[in-house]
Each structure stands twice: as structure tokens, then as C-alpha cells.
Design a protein around this motif. Structure first.
Motif, mmCIF file in Angstrom:
data_model
loop_
_atom_site.group_PDB
_atom_site.id
_atom_site.type_symbol
_atom_site.label_atom_id
_atom_site.label_comp_id
_atom_site.label_asym_id
_atom_site.label_seq_id
_atom_site.Cartn_x
_atom_site.Cartn_y
_atom_site.Cartn_z
ATOM 1 N N VAL A 1 10.540 -23.549 -111.599
ATOM 2 C CA VAL A 1 10.627 -23.709 -110.143
ATOM 3 C C VAL A 1 10.841 -25.251 -109.765
ATOM 4 C CG1 VAL A 1 9.538 -23.514 -107.931
ATOM 5 C CG2 VAL A 1 9.241 -21.799 -109.567
ATOM 6 N N ASP A 2 11.901 -25.318 -108.857
ATOM 7 C CA ASP A 2 12.374 -26.669 -108.483
ATOM 8 C C ASP A 2 11.329 -26.827 -107.298
ATOM 9 O OD1 ASP A 2 14.221 -28.256 -109.873
ATOM 10 O OD2 ASP A 2 15.896 -26.969 -109.055
ATOM 11 N N VAL A 3 10.794 -28.092 -107.121
ATOM 12 C CA VAL A 3 9.860 -28.287 -105.884
ATOM 13 C C VAL A 3 10.552 -29.568 -104.996
ATOM 14 C CG1 VAL A 3 7.663 -29.256 -105.349
ATOM 15 C CG2 VAL A 3 7.928 -28.003 -107.265
ATOM 16 N N TYR A 4 10.789 -29.326 -103.965
ATOM 17 C CA TYR A 4 11.139 -30.276 -102.889
ATOM 18 C C TYR A 4 10.205 -30.461 -101.797
ATOM 19 C CZ TYR A 4 15.852 -29.547 -104.584
ATOM 20 O OH TYR A 4 17.138 -29.622 -105.436
ATOM 21 N N ALA A 5 10.079 -31.973 -101.224
ATOM 22 C CA ALA A 5 9.063 -32.138 -100.428
ATOM 23 C C ALA A 5 9.392 -32.857 -99.230
ATOM 24 C CB ALA A 5 7.559 -32.384 -101.168
ATOM 25 N N HIS A 6 8.601 -32.970 -98.084
ATOM 26 C CA HIS A 6 8.651 -33.940 -97.174
ATOM 27 C C HIS A 6 7.174 -34.319 -96.431
ATOM 28 C CE1 HIS A 6 11.283 -30.669 -95.080
ATOM 29 N NE2 HIS A 6 9.969 -30.816 -94.268
ATOM 30 N N TYR A 7 6.973 -35.073 -95.725
ATOM 31 C CA TYR A 7 5.750 -35.475 -94.840
ATOM 32 C C TYR A 7 6.317 -35.218 -93.501
ATOM 33 C CZ TYR A 7 1.219 -37.134 -93.973
ATOM 34 O OH TYR A 7 -0.204 -37.441 -93.432
#
Length: 186
Positions: free
Chosen positions: A143-149
Motif C-alpha cells: 500500500v502506498d500512503v499519502y497524507a496532508h494536515y
């Protein structure tokens, strides 16, 4: 839109926590995956109203790769105190893959999932920000994980800012997600 955002935020929080019996819908990941997959269909209408229901993430939001399948990644995120998000646009990765999971962390650590439903509900209404983690299945099963706040979509006082994308911080989201998941820079 200014009046509608807090109302939608409150209703979504109620549905998330109390939508189906005592368990609510917050752990029904297959249900959310299916429901959120239709968001791209209504994006044109949403943009006419001043917000969006789908968009493509940037490479800058890539956190890393989990050596887990989708189910294992969701178990990990649940164990860390995350909940599936209801109020979030459907994302695609920079290479065009659709998201398979969208998770919110609201600063309450793993013990959040052990609180009573009313306590979780109350905390969701006052959390100003969220770490938003998105999952994308790879061909190799990982699984590729992407994120932002960003501003929390569940807090009625800041929901409009969330819907308009104000204050979205990619660097802070990636930093927090890497720390939470124990991932090094990819």
C-alpha cells in the motif's frame, strides 16, 4: 455554503458515529470505499457550488510504502486511533490509481478508539485539525500512503475552511504520517 458547511459537518459526524446501531458507520470500511467511489460522478456539480468531491494528489504528499495489504493497513490505522473519513474528497494518486482508504487522525492517539461513542463524538466536534492519510493499492499488493494536515471537516467552526481547502499543509501531514507509521522518507 457558509451556513451549510457547519450543518453538513454536524450531520456527517452524527451519521459517522450513530448511523448503524451502536457501532455507527465509522468502522464500515467496505461501505465507505463503495460510497466514496461515486464521488467523482458529482464533482462537476460540486465545483459549481464552490467545492470539490475528487482530485489528484501530488507526489509531495507521498509518505511511503507499507509492507501490508489494504486490510492490514486498515487494521494498523485503526490500532493507531484513526477512523475512516466520511467528509473527504475522493483522491487519485499521481499515476491515476483510485484511493482504497481515507483515514483521519484528530490528535487523540490510540486511546481515542477505546472511548465511548459519545466521548468520541464530542471530541470530533472540537478537534480543529486532522492528519488525513490516504491509501492506494499497488500492483505488488502493498500500500502506498499519502497524507496532508488540514482543518477538520467534523468541527462545525472550521468545516467550511476544510471544504474550501484552506490551510492544507502537505509537509506537516507527510511529517506526521511518517512519524505515526514509522516510515522513512521514500
Amino acid at each position: 455554503m457558509t451556513i451549510l458547511a457547519p450543518i453538513v459537518s454536524l450531520l456527517a459526524t452524527v451519521v459517522l458515529f450513530y448511523g448503524v446501531g451502536a457501532k455507527g458507520l465509522s468502522r464500515e470500511t467496505a461501505f465507505w470505499r463503495t460510497l466514496r467511489s461515486v464521488l467523482p460522478v458529482v464533482d462537476d456539480e460540486a465545483r459549481e457550488a464552490g467545492f470539490h468531491t475528487t482530485y489528484e494528489l501530488s507526489e509531495r504528499e507521498h509518505v511511503g510504502v507499507l509492507d501490508l495489504g489494504v486490510d492490514g493497513a486498515e487494521e494498523l490505522l485503526t490500532g493507531l486511533g484513526g477512523i475512516p473519513t466520511l467528509l473527504a474528497a475522493h483522491k487519485t494518486s499521481p499515476d491515476g490509481r483510485p484511493e482504497v482508504g481515507s483515514w483521519g487522525f484528530f490528535g487523540y492517539c490510540p486511546w481515542f478508539s477505546r472511548l465511548s461513542r459519545p466521548a468520541q463524538f464530542a471530541l470530533m466536534l472540537v478537534a480543529p485539525k486532522q492528519l488525513h492519510i490516504m491509501l492506494f493499492e499497488r500492483d505488488d499488493g502493498r500500500v502506498d500512503v499519502y497524507a496532508h494536515y488540514e482543518w477538520s471537516p467534523y468541527n462545525p467552526f472550521v468545516a467550511l475552511w476544510h471544504l474550501r481547502g484552506r490551510g492544507l499543509d502537505i509537509d506537516e501531514g507527510v511529517r506526521r504520517a511518517r512519524k505515526k507509521l514509522g516510515l522513512c522518507q521514500s
